[in-house]
Write a protein that holds these residues in place. Structure first.
Motif, PDB file in Angstrom:
ATOM      1  N   SER A  10      91.193  38.897  56.475  1.00  0.00           N
ATOM      2  CA  SER A  10      90.977  39.850  55.414  1.00  0.00           C
ATOM      3  C   SER A  10      92.338  39.589  54.698  1.00  0.00           C
ATOM      4  CB  SER A  10      90.810  41.137  55.854  1.00  0.00           C
ATOM      5  OG  SER A  10      91.816  41.679  56.459  1.00  0.00           O
ATOM      6  N   ARG A  11      92.262  40.179  53.673  1.00  0.00           N
ATOM      7  CA  ARG A  11      93.606  40.142  52.737  1.00  0.00           C
ATOM      8  C   ARG A  11      94.663  41.123  53.144  1.00  0.00           C
ATOM      9  NH1 ARG A  11      91.527  42.358  46.876  1.00  0.00           N
ATOM     10  NH2 ARG A  11      91.416  44.476  47.046  1.00  0.00           N
ATOM     11  N   ASP A  12      94.019  42.270  54.061  1.00  0.00           N
ATOM     12  CA  ASP A  12      94.792  43.289  54.496  1.00  0.00           C
ATOM     13  C   ASP A  12      95.674  42.694  55.633  1.00  0.00           C
ATOM     14  OD1 ASP A  12      94.044  45.213  52.921  1.00  0.00           O
ATOM     15  OD2 ASP A  12      92.740  46.028  54.030  1.00  0.00           O
ATOM     16  N   ASP A  13      94.969  41.790  56.677  1.00  0.00           N
ATOM     17  CA  ASP A  13      95.499  41.075  57.700  1.00  0.00           C
ATOM     18  C   ASP A  13      96.822  40.469  57.292  1.00  0.00           C
ATOM     19  OD1 ASP A  13      93.776  42.066  59.568  1.00  0.00           O
ATOM     20  OD2 ASP A  13      92.417  40.348  59.429  1.00  0.00           O
ATOM     21  N   TYR A  14      96.613  39.624  55.941  1.00  0.00           N
ATOM     22  CA  TYR A  14      97.887  38.829  55.540  1.00  0.00           C
ATOM     23  C   TYR A  14      99.095  39.848  54.946  1.00  0.00           C
ATOM     24  CZ  TYR A  14      94.379  35.045  55.469  1.00  0.00           C
ATOM     25  OH  TYR A  14      93.562  34.035  55.746  1.00  0.00           O
ATOM     26  N   LEU A  15      98.659  40.941  54.468  1.00  0.00           N
ATOM     27  CA  LEU A  15      99.546  41.786  53.713  1.00  0.00           C
ATOM     28  C   LEU A  15     100.411  42.491  54.627  1.00  0.00           C
ATOM     29  CD1 LEU A  15      97.431  42.976  50.773  1.00  0.00           C
ATOM     30  CD2 LEU A  15      99.531  41.572  50.614  1.00  0.00           C
ATOM     31  N   ASP A  16      99.688  42.873  55.857  1.00  0.00           N
ATOM     32  CA  ASP A  16     100.196  43.633  56.967  1.00  0.00           C
ATOM     33  C   ASP A  16     101.482  42.990  57.580  1.00  0.00           C
ATOM     34  OD1 ASP A  16      98.593  45.576  56.792  1.00  0.00           O
ATOM     35  OD2 ASP A  16      97.200  45.228  58.448  1.00  0.00           O
ATOM     36  N   PHE A  17     101.528  41.659  57.394  1.00  0.00           N
ATOM     37  CA  PHE A  17     102.572  40.808  58.020  1.00  0.00           C
ATOM     38  C   PHE A  17     103.841  40.896  56.995  1.00  0.00           C
ATOM     39  CE2 PHE A  17      99.653  39.394  61.194  1.00  0.00           C
ATOM     40  CZ  PHE A  17     100.538  39.242  62.399  1.00  0.00           C
ATOM     41  N   LEU A  18     103.474  41.018  55.716  1.00  0.00           N
ATOM     42  CA  LEU A  18     104.518  40.751  54.497  1.00  0.00           C
ATOM     43  C   LEU A  18     104.891  41.951  53.895  1.00  0.00           C
ATOM     44  CD1 LEU A  18     105.246  38.002  53.337  1.00  0.00           C
ATOM     45  CD2 LEU A  18     103.321  38.475  51.575  1.00  0.00           C
ATOM     46  N   ASP A  29      91.207  46.542  51.603  1.00  0.00           N
ATOM     47  CA  ASP A  29      89.884  45.685  51.647  1.00  0.00           C
ATOM     48  C   ASP A  29      90.094  44.933  53.123  1.00  0.00           C
ATOM     49  OD1 ASP A  29      87.886  44.040  51.417  1.00  0.00           O
ATOM     50  OD2 ASP A  29      88.214  43.115  49.713  1.00  0.00           O
ATOM     51  N   PRO A  30      89.270  45.509  53.853  1.00  0.00           N
ATOM     52  CA  PRO A  30      89.323  45.065  55.308  1.00  0.00           C
ATOM     53  C   PRO A  30      88.360  43.701  55.763  1.00  0.00           C
ATOM     54  CG  PRO A  30      88.092  46.837  55.603  1.00  0.00           C
ATOM     55  CD  PRO A  30      88.618  46.729  54.077  1.00  0.00           C
ATOM     56  N   GLU A  31      87.524  43.540  54.558  1.00  0.00           N
ATOM     57  CA  GLU A  31      86.578  42.345  54.749  1.00  0.00           C
ATOM     58  C   GLU A  31      87.299  41.388  54.968  1.00  0.00           C
ATOM     59  OE1 GLU A  31      82.672  41.159  55.128  1.00  0.00           O
ATOM     60  OE2 GLU A  31      83.333  43.293  55.153  1.00  0.00           O
ATOM     61  N   PRO A  32      86.810  40.364  55.687  1.00  0.00           N
ATOM     62  CA  PRO A  32      87.408  39.012  56.004  1.00  0.00           C
ATOM     63  C   PRO A  32      87.086  38.034  54.733  1.00  0.00           C
ATOM     64  CG  PRO A  32      86.252  39.769  58.095  1.00  0.00           C
ATOM     65  CD  PRO A  32      85.952  40.737  57.174  1.00  0.00           C
TER      66      PRO A  32
END
Length: 227
Positions: A10-18, A29-32
């Motif tokens: 999900s875009r949230d997964d990428y943003l969480d690291f950044l 938006d947690p949708e993969p």
């Protein structure tokens, strides 16, 4: 880089690291995303920093300005992008980041080409350096973005002589920063890339060669002797 990668999480997964939550005005938006075979000419989520805020835009992966009479380009070499007549304006004013989990390369083995999937050993997200025509939310679709590539090193050269320029989260933020000068961006490109020894790879099915295929099976390790 041969021109395919994955954008699965999900875009949230990428943003969480950044980004810190407080500085990201991007809607939750947690949708993969679930794209296992991202191809040139398609729209891709592109993170950029403009007007004192981060933006996530859907932008075409290719670049062909109106005067360009050849096939659209999808990559820009880091060795020349900062100084070339065509790419320098994008380098100076259109730096962005593409989210990814890994990318595909094809290696000639015998009389056939075998695809490999390349990714971080720790499976953390990848942040590809990109350049394009700002602002990314308006304008001619043909003037989208390019992924910056660098010469492969260490073991990666055994698969392909080029690789996408992958940044750590810290370097990715600096790359996008409006306050980062052209010279500083060049320093980042040459000194802050994630080293080759942090990556691994395995052979995958030749089904990835068909852009219509989007199955999770595409990134599964396969036995090359059975292909």
């Amino acid at each position: 880089m041969c021109g395919r990668f994955t954008q699965i999480k999900s875009r949230d997964d990428y943003l969480d690291f950044l980004l810190e939550e407080a500085e990201s005005g991007i809607p939750y938006d947690p949708e993969p995303i679930g794209r296992y075979n991202v191809a040139p000419g398609t729209k891709v989520l592109l993170l950029n920093n403009r007007d004192e805020a981060f933006h996530l835009d859907s932008v075409v992966w290719s670049y062909a300005p109106s005067w360009w009479d050849k096939s659209p380009l999808i990559n820009a070499k880091v060795e020349t992008a900062a100084t070339s007549r065509m790419f320098k304006p994008l380098w100076n004013h259109g730096r962005a980041i593409v989210f990814a989990d890994g990318w595909y390369e094809w290696k000639k083995e015998g009389d056939k080409k075998q695809p490999y999937y390349i990714y971080r050993k720790d499976r953390k997200p990848l942040y590809f350096a990109a350049i394009g025509k700002q602002p990314f939310d308006v304008g001619d679709e043909a003037e989208g973005f390019l992924i910056v590539t660098a010469a492969a090193d260490q073991g990666l050269v055994d698969i392909h002589d080029r690789k996408p320029l992958v940044f750590s989260p810290t370097a990715a933020r600096e790359w996008m920063g409006p306050e980062t000068t052209e010279a500083q961006a060049s320093e980042l490109a040459h000194d802050a890339a994630v080293p080759a020894d942090e990556f691994t790879w395995h052979p995958v099915s030749r089904a990835v060669g068909n852009v219509k295929n989007q199955s999770p099976e595409l990134i599964r390790k396969t036995d090359t002797t059975s292909l």
